[in-house]
Design an enzyme around this catalytic site. Structure first.
Site, PDB file in Angstrom:
ATOM      1  N   GLU A   1       4.828  -2.997  -1.860  1.00  0.00           N
ATOM      2  CA  GLU A   1       5.035  -1.822  -2.707  1.00  0.00           C
ATOM      3  C   GLU A   1       3.862  -0.881  -2.450  1.00  0.00           C
ATOM      4  O   GLU A   1       2.700  -1.277  -2.578  1.00  0.00           O
ATOM      5  CB  GLU A   1       5.075  -2.211  -4.185  1.00  0.00           C
ATOM      6  CG  GLU A   1       6.297  -3.020  -4.571  1.00  0.00           C
ATOM      7  CD  GLU A   1       6.274  -3.441  -6.035  1.00  0.00           C
ATOM      8  OE1 GLU A   1       5.327  -3.034  -6.767  1.00  0.00           O
ATOM      9  OE2 GLU A   1       7.175  -4.181  -6.446  1.00  0.00           O
TER      10      GLU A   1
ATOM     11  N   ASP B   1       1.054   2.371 -15.946  1.00  0.00           N
ATOM     12  CA  ASP B   1       0.003   1.615 -15.273  1.00  0.00           C
ATOM     13  C   ASP B   1      -1.237   1.486 -16.129  1.00  0.00           C
ATOM     14  O   ASP B   1      -1.608   2.392 -16.869  1.00  0.00           O
ATOM     15  CB  ASP B   1      -0.351   2.282 -13.947  1.00  0.00           C
ATOM     16  CG  ASP B   1       0.795   2.219 -12.953  1.00  0.00           C
ATOM     17  OD1 ASP B   1       1.248   1.097 -12.683  1.00  0.00           O
ATOM     18  OD2 ASP B   1       1.249   3.271 -12.483  1.00  0.00           O
TER      19      ASP B   1
ATOM     20  N   TYR C   1      13.122  -5.960 -10.559  1.00  0.00           N
ATOM     21  CA  TYR C   1      11.703  -6.156 -10.879  1.00  0.00           C
ATOM     22  C   TYR C   1      11.599  -6.441 -12.371  1.00  0.00           C
ATOM     23  O   TYR C   1      11.836  -5.564 -13.189  1.00  0.00           O
ATOM     24  CB  TYR C   1      10.935  -4.890 -10.495  1.00  0.00           C
ATOM     25  CG  TYR C   1       9.420  -4.963 -10.585  1.00  0.00           C
ATOM     26  CD1 TYR C   1       8.756  -5.621 -11.615  1.00  0.00           C
ATOM     27  CD2 TYR C   1       8.627  -4.332  -9.632  1.00  0.00           C
ATOM     28  CE1 TYR C   1       7.381  -5.671 -11.687  1.00  0.00           C
ATOM     29  CE2 TYR C   1       7.244  -4.369  -9.693  1.00  0.00           C
ATOM     30  CZ  TYR C   1       6.631  -5.037 -10.722  1.00  0.00           C
ATOM     31  OH  TYR C   1       5.265  -5.076 -10.798  1.00  0.00           O
TER      32      TYR C   1
END
Length: 272
Positions: A49, A60, A175
């Site tokens: 990734e 994040d 994911y």
């Protein structure tokens, strides 16, 4: 769309789990980042990734936020990120690369040009955190039509009704975000991960990779026991940060320290 499917099929035939690594493109600078990128497969990465730097990476944690800022301050942009993929493809035709990030840099590229350039560069798929199923006509469907996989995130709070919408146009792999919150801030709970991975796999034939919080070989090994792949990002990004000098520049240890960590994580995963 074939590189991702091929890797997961080959690993399943070997009774192995995929090791998915994340780095931010251009962190701490384009040349060093490209050297790390090229070294990841040899260190054990099965899928890469590659983060698209963005000034407001809302999903994040601090480590990847800082990585994005380092890359942006060093002049990284989407054109340079795609150029990195082209350079990688000069010597590696098999390891899948999935661009991960946020919609804004794609939108301003703009979308049609970005998709064409991504395919030409050798990108295999996209993970776009803030592109929900309700906006599939905006990016997801055009990406699929262009020949790119579109990987979706599911979370501990994705209920059964929402899961159907999330999976509808997902391809490549699913994911699973193992924690609530942002990347790299807490360790995943194996029992909860196993339960939710089983719930997802009951609804799709796609492989399920687990990330957000996996930092050690031991954690990678335990997560691999219940998933088809393990994603490690913040720990690798931290290794980059810890190798820099006091001005945030790469040192002679940057590439080697990162690839050594990836080798250790890969060994832990293979031990599963």
């Amino acid at each position: 769309m074939h590189r991702l499917a091929t890797v997961f099929e080959e690993l399943a035939a070997q009774d192995r789990k995929a090791f998915v690594t994340f780095i931010t493109a251009g962190d701490p600078d384009t040349a060093t980042s490209l050297e790390i990128l090229k070294g990841l497969p040899g260190a054990g990465a099965d899928v890469i990734e590659l983060g698209m730097p963005f000034s407001d990476p809302m999903a994040d944690g601090p480590a990847i936020q800082r990585a994005s800022l380092r890359a942006l301050h060093a002049g990284q942009d989407m054109h340079k990120t795609l150029a990195m993929v082209r350079a990688f493809r000069e010597t590696n035709k098999t390891t899948p690369i999935v661009l991960m990030g946020y919609y804004n840099p794609i939108y301003v590229y703009p979308v049609d040009s970005f998709l064409a350039d991504a395919v030409e560069a050798g990108v295999d798929g996209l993970i776009v955190v803030d592109a929900p199923p309700e906006a599939d006509d905006e990016l997801c469907i055009p990406a699929l039509n262009a020949g790119l996989n579109f990987v979706r995130l599911t979370t501990p709070t994705t209920d059964d009704h929402r899961l159907g919408a999330v999976l509808a146009n997902t391809s490549g792999f699913v994911y699973y975000v193992s924690i609530t919150g942002v990347t790299g801030t807490r360790a995943p709970d194996l029992e909860a991960v196993a339960k939710n991975v089983a719930r997802i796999k009951a609804r799709t034939r796609l492989p399920v990779a687990v990330g957000f919080g996996v930092r050690t070989p031991e954690q990678a090994k335990s997560i691999a026991s219940v998933a088809d792949g393990v994603v490690v990002g913040s720990a690798i990004v931290d290794a980059i940060a810890q190798s820099l000098d006091d001005k945030g520049r790469a040192t002679e240890l940057t590439v080697s320290s990162v690839l050594t960590l990836v080798e250790k994580l890969s060994a832990g995963l293979k031990a599963a």
